[in-house]
Design a protein around this motif. Structure first.
Motif, PDB file in Angstrom:
ATOM      1  N   MET A   1      28.084  27.616  38.790  1.00 55.25           N
ATOM      2  CA  MET A   1      27.737  28.445  40.101  1.00 55.25           C
ATOM      3  C   MET A   1      28.301  29.881  39.870  1.00 55.25           C
ATOM      4  O   MET A   1      27.603  30.878  40.375  1.00 55.25           O
ATOM      5  CB  MET A   1      28.393  27.705  41.417  1.00 55.25           C
ATOM      6  CG  MET A   1      28.053  28.543  42.570  1.00 55.25           C
ATOM      7  SD  MET A   1      28.716  27.888  44.038  1.00 55.25           S
ATOM      8  CE  MET A   1      28.261  28.973  45.156  1.00 55.25           C
ATOM      9  N   LEU A   2      29.479  30.001  39.428  1.00 53.49           N
ATOM     10  CA  LEU A   2      30.467  31.340  39.148  1.00 53.49           C
ATOM     11  C   LEU A   2      29.422  31.904  38.129  1.00 53.49           C
ATOM     12  O   LEU A   2      29.415  33.256  38.248  1.00 53.49           O
ATOM     13  CB  LEU A   2      31.629  30.784  38.757  1.00 53.49           C
ATOM     14  CG  LEU A   2      32.551  30.380  40.025  1.00 53.49           C
ATOM     15  CD1 LEU A   2      34.025  30.200  39.280  1.00 53.49           C
ATOM     16  CD2 LEU A   2      32.790  31.600  40.828  1.00 53.49           C
ATOM     17  N   LEU A   3      28.922  31.233  37.105  1.00 54.14           N
ATOM     18  CA  LEU A   3      28.291  31.890  36.136  1.00 54.14           C
ATOM     19  C   LEU A   3      26.942  32.572  36.536  1.00 54.14           C
ATOM     20  O   LEU A   3      26.420  33.495  36.115  1.00 54.14           O
ATOM     21  CB  LEU A   3      28.088  30.943  35.008  1.00 54.14           C
ATOM     22  CG  LEU A   3      29.032  30.492  34.126  1.00 54.14           C
ATOM     23  CD1 LEU A   3      28.612  29.313  33.035  1.00 54.14           C
ATOM     24  CD2 LEU A   3      29.514  31.789  33.175  1.00 54.14           C
ATOM     25  N   ALA A   4      26.237  31.664  37.600  1.00 56.15           N
ATOM     26  CA  ALA A   4      25.240  32.205  38.241  1.00 56.15           C
ATOM     27  C   ALA A   4      25.386  33.460  38.892  1.00 56.15           C
ATOM     28  O   ALA A   4      24.237  34.277  38.866  1.00 56.15           O
ATOM     29  CB  ALA A   4      24.446  31.232  38.837  1.00 56.15           C
ATOM     30  N   LEU A   5      26.374  33.559  39.393  1.00 57.96           N
ATOM     31  CA  LEU A   5      26.959  34.742  40.212  1.00 57.96           C
ATOM     32  C   LEU A   5      27.517  35.948  39.253  1.00 57.96           C
ATOM     33  O   LEU A   5      27.847  37.060  39.817  1.00 57.96           O
ATOM     34  CB  LEU A   5      28.142  34.514  41.283  1.00 57.96           C
ATOM     35  CG  LEU A   5      27.276  33.583  42.444  1.00 57.96           C
ATOM     36  CD1 LEU A   5      28.849  33.029  43.307  1.00 57.96           C
ATOM     37  CD2 LEU A   5      26.617  34.005  43.176  1.00 57.96           C
ATOM     38  N   GLY A   6      27.409  35.883  38.128  1.00 58.50           N
ATOM     39  CA  GLY A   6      27.847  36.985  37.025  1.00 58.50           C
ATOM     40  C   GLY A   6      29.310  36.832  37.026  1.00 58.50           C
ATOM     41  O   GLY A   6      29.780  37.861  36.386  1.00 58.50           O
ATOM     42  N   ALA A   7      30.185  35.878  37.357  1.00 60.25           N
ATOM     43  CA  ALA A   7      31.635  35.762  37.232  1.00 60.25           C
ATOM     44  C   ALA A   7      32.064  35.835  35.723  1.00 60.25           C
ATOM     45  O   ALA A   7      33.081  36.523  35.540  1.00 60.25           O
ATOM     46  CB  ALA A   7      32.056  34.877  37.983  1.00 60.25           C
ATOM     47  N   GLY A   8      31.251  35.127  34.951  1.00 63.30           N
ATOM     48  CA  GLY A   8      31.732  35.135  33.451  1.00 63.30           C
ATOM     49  C   GLY A   8      32.323  33.845  32.822  1.00 63.30           C
ATOM     50  O   GLY A   8      33.000  33.367  33.970  1.00 63.30           O
ATOM     51  N   ALA A   9      32.559  33.642  31.761  1.00 69.09           N
ATOM     52  CA  ALA A   9      32.864  32.404  31.349  1.00 69.09           C
ATOM     53  C   ALA A   9      34.402  32.430  31.760  1.00 69.09           C
ATOM     54  O   ALA A   9      34.812  30.881  31.923  1.00 69.09           O
ATOM     55  CB  ALA A   9      32.590  32.313  29.655  1.00 69.09           C
ATOM     56  N   PRO A  10      35.218  33.109  31.403  1.00 63.20           N
ATOM     57  CA  PRO A  10      36.620  33.133  31.595  1.00 63.20           C
ATOM     58  C   PRO A  10      36.814  32.466  33.056  1.00 63.20           C
ATOM     59  O   PRO A  10      37.627  31.376  33.435  1.00 63.20           O
ATOM     60  CB  PRO A  10      37.388  34.391  31.182  1.00 63.20           C
ATOM     61  CG  PRO A  10      36.250  34.999  30.310  1.00 63.20           C
ATOM     62  CD  PRO A  10      35.056  34.598  30.714  1.00 63.20           C
ATOM     63  N   LEU A  11      36.203  33.298  33.891  1.00 62.53           N
ATOM     64  CA  LEU A  11      36.624  32.690  35.508  1.00 62.53           C
ATOM     65  C   LEU A  11      36.135  31.368  35.585  1.00 62.53           C
ATOM     66  O   LEU A  11      36.683  30.499  36.148  1.00 62.53           O
ATOM     67  CB  LEU A  11      35.891  33.770  36.391  1.00 62.53           C
ATOM     68  CG  LEU A  11      36.366  33.439  37.903  1.00 62.53           C
ATOM     69  CD1 LEU A  11      37.821  33.450  38.132  1.00 62.53           C
ATOM     70  CD2 LEU A  11      35.812  34.601  38.648  1.00 62.53           C
ATOM     71  N   ALA A  12      34.655  30.836  35.187  1.00 59.93           N
ATOM     72  CA  ALA A  12      34.283  29.824  35.119  1.00 59.93           C
ATOM     73  C   ALA A  12      34.985  28.603  34.636  1.00 59.93           C
ATOM     74  O   ALA A  12      35.057  27.517  35.083  1.00 59.93           O
ATOM     75  CB  ALA A  12      32.798  29.747  34.514  1.00 59.93           C
ATOM     76  N   ALA A  13      35.530  29.199  33.415  1.00 56.12           N
ATOM     77  CA  ALA A  13      36.826  27.906  32.815  1.00 56.12           C
ATOM     78  C   ALA A  13      37.879  27.762  33.463  1.00 56.12           C
ATOM     79  O   ALA A  13      38.441  26.563  33.825  1.00 56.12           O
ATOM     80  CB  ALA A  13      37.094  28.543  31.399  1.00 56.12           C
ATOM     81  N   VAL A  14      38.552  28.667  34.232  1.00 53.61           N
ATOM     82  CA  VAL A  14      39.555  28.457  35.218  1.00 53.61           C
ATOM     83  C   VAL A  14      39.186  27.614  36.209  1.00 53.61           C
ATOM     84  O   VAL A  14      39.982  26.841  36.738  1.00 53.61           O
ATOM     85  CB  VAL A  14      40.092  30.033  35.790  1.00 53.61           C
ATOM     86  CG1 VAL A  14      41.160  29.882  36.760  1.00 53.61           C
ATOM     87  CG2 VAL A  14      40.744  30.812  34.530  1.00 53.61           C
ATOM     88  N   ALA A  15      37.919  27.874  36.929  1.00 56.42           N
ATOM     89  CA  ALA A  15      37.555  27.065  38.047  1.00 56.42           C
ATOM     90  C   ALA A  15      37.512  25.814  37.767  1.00 56.42           C
ATOM     91  O   ALA A  15      37.664  24.616  38.386  1.00 56.42           O
ATOM     92  CB  ALA A  15      36.357  27.566  38.791  1.00 56.42           C
ATOM     93  N   SER A  16      36.845  25.444  36.217  1.00 59.53           N
ATOM     94  CA  SER A  16      36.718  23.819  35.790  1.00 59.53           C
ATOM     95  C   SER A  16      37.966  23.374  35.565  1.00 59.53           C
ATOM     96  O   SER A  16      37.953  22.021  35.699  1.00 59.53           O
ATOM     97  CB  SER A  16      35.738  24.194  34.567  1.00 59.53           C
ATOM     98  OG  SER A  16      34.640  24.789  34.850  1.00 59.53           O
ATOM     99  N   VAL A  17      38.817  23.959  35.394  1.00 60.36           N
ATOM    100  CA  VAL A  17      40.269  23.481  35.189  1.00 60.36           C
ATOM    101  C   VAL A  17      41.013  23.251  36.577  1.00 60.36           C
ATOM    102  O   VAL A  17      41.816  22.283  36.669  1.00 60.36           O
ATOM    103  CB  VAL A  17      41.183  24.190  34.223  1.00 60.36           C
ATOM    104  CG1 VAL A  17      42.726  23.576  34.129  1.00 60.36           C
ATOM    105  CG2 VAL A  17      40.594  24.230  32.749  1.00 60.36           C
ATOM    106  N   ALA A  18      40.925  24.096  37.378  1.00 64.06           N
ATOM    107  CA  ALA A  18      41.630  24.048  38.596  1.00 64.06           C
ATOM    108  C   ALA A  18      40.889  23.032  39.508  1.00 64.06           C
ATOM    109  O   ALA A  18      41.715  22.451  40.489  1.00 64.06           O
ATOM    110  CB  ALA A  18      41.582  25.520  39.346  1.00 64.06           C
TER     111      ALA A  18
END
Length: 205
Positions: A1-18
Motif C-alpha cells: 500500500m505504501l509503495l502504491a502511494l509512492g512512499a518507497g521501499a525503505p518506508l515499506a520495509a519499516v512498516a513491514s517490520v513494525a
C-alpha cells in the motif's frame, strides 16, 4: 500500500517490520532480547534464567535488538526494491518461517528450563514426525507461491524456510545446553531468528 502511494521501499520495509511487532505486542522481540541477555551473561543457568525474567533489558539485549531490526528492515527494503510482489513474498515467507521454527522448537524431546511459564506449557507437545512434516509441507507451499514470480523465487523461498529452520535450531540447541531447556523467551528468540534469516535469504540475488 505504501509503495502504491509512492512512499518507497525503505518506508515499506519499516512498516513491514513494525506491523508484526505491534500485532505480537513486541513479545517475540522481548524474548529475543531476554535470551541474548541470558546467553551473554556468562552466569550459571539458574542465574541466567533469573536475568531473563527481569523486566529491564541489558546491553546484550539492546545490541541484539538493534542489529536484528536493522537486518530485517534492510533485507525487506532490498526485497521490495525488486518489486512489491517480491517484497510481499519475502514478508510472508519470513512470518511463516518463524511459525515453523516455533513448531519445531516445541517438538518432543526438547525440555523446559523451568516448571512454570510459557516454555513449560508448550515444550515437547509436538511429535517430532509431525513437526518435520509441517516444515516440509510449508517449504513446498511457499516454493509454489514463489514459482508464480519465477523459478528462482521458488527455489529462494524453499531455501529461506530451510535456512530459517537451521538458524533457529542452532539457537535452540545453544539455549538447551546453556539453560537446561527452553523458556517463553527462548521461543521468542527462535521466532525472531528464523524470521530474520528468512528475510535475508529472500533479499539475496
Amino acid at each position: 500500500m505504501l509503495l502504491a502511494l509512492g512512499a518507497g521501499a525503505p518506508l515499506a520495509a519499516v512498516a513491514s517490520v513494525a506491523v508484526p511487532a505491534a500485532l505480537t505486542r513486541g513479545l517475540h522481540l522481548d524474548g529475543l532480547a531476554d535470551t541474548a541477555d541470558g546467553l551473554g551473561s556468562g552466569k550459571p543457568a539458574e542465574d541466567a534464567l533469573r536475568i531473563m525474567k527481569q523486566s529491564d533489558v541489558g546491553p546484550f539485549g539492546v545490541l541484539t535488538l538493534v542489529l536484528v531490526l536493522l537486518a530485517q528492515v534492510a533485507a525487506s527494503a532490498q526485497a521490495y526494491g525488486g518489486s512489491w510482489a517480491r517484497g510481499a513474498l519475502a514478508v510472508v515467507v519470513s512470518a511463516v518461517a518463524a511459525r515453523v521454527a516455533l513448531t519445531l522448537a516445541a517438538r518432543t524431546g526438547v525440555p523446559a528450563a523451568r516448571p512454570e511459564g510459557l516454555g513449560a506449557a508448550v515444550a515437547g507437545v509436538v511429535p517430532v514426525r509431525g513437526a518435520a512434516v509441517v516444515a516440509l509441507l510449508v517449504a513446498a507451499l511457499l516454493a509454489g507461491a514463489g514459482a508464480a514470480l519465477g523459478a528462482y523465487d521458488a527455489v529462494r523461498a524453499g531455501l529461506a524456510v530451510a535456512a530459517a529452520a537451521g538458524a533457529a535450531e542452532l539457537l535452540l540447541r545453544r539455549c538447551v545446553r546453556r539453560f537446561g531447556g527452553v523458556t517463553g523467551d527462548v521461543f521468542g528468540g527462535v521466532a525472531e531468528t528464523a524470521a530474520t534469516t528468512a528475510l535475508v535469504v529472500m533479499s539475496l540475488g
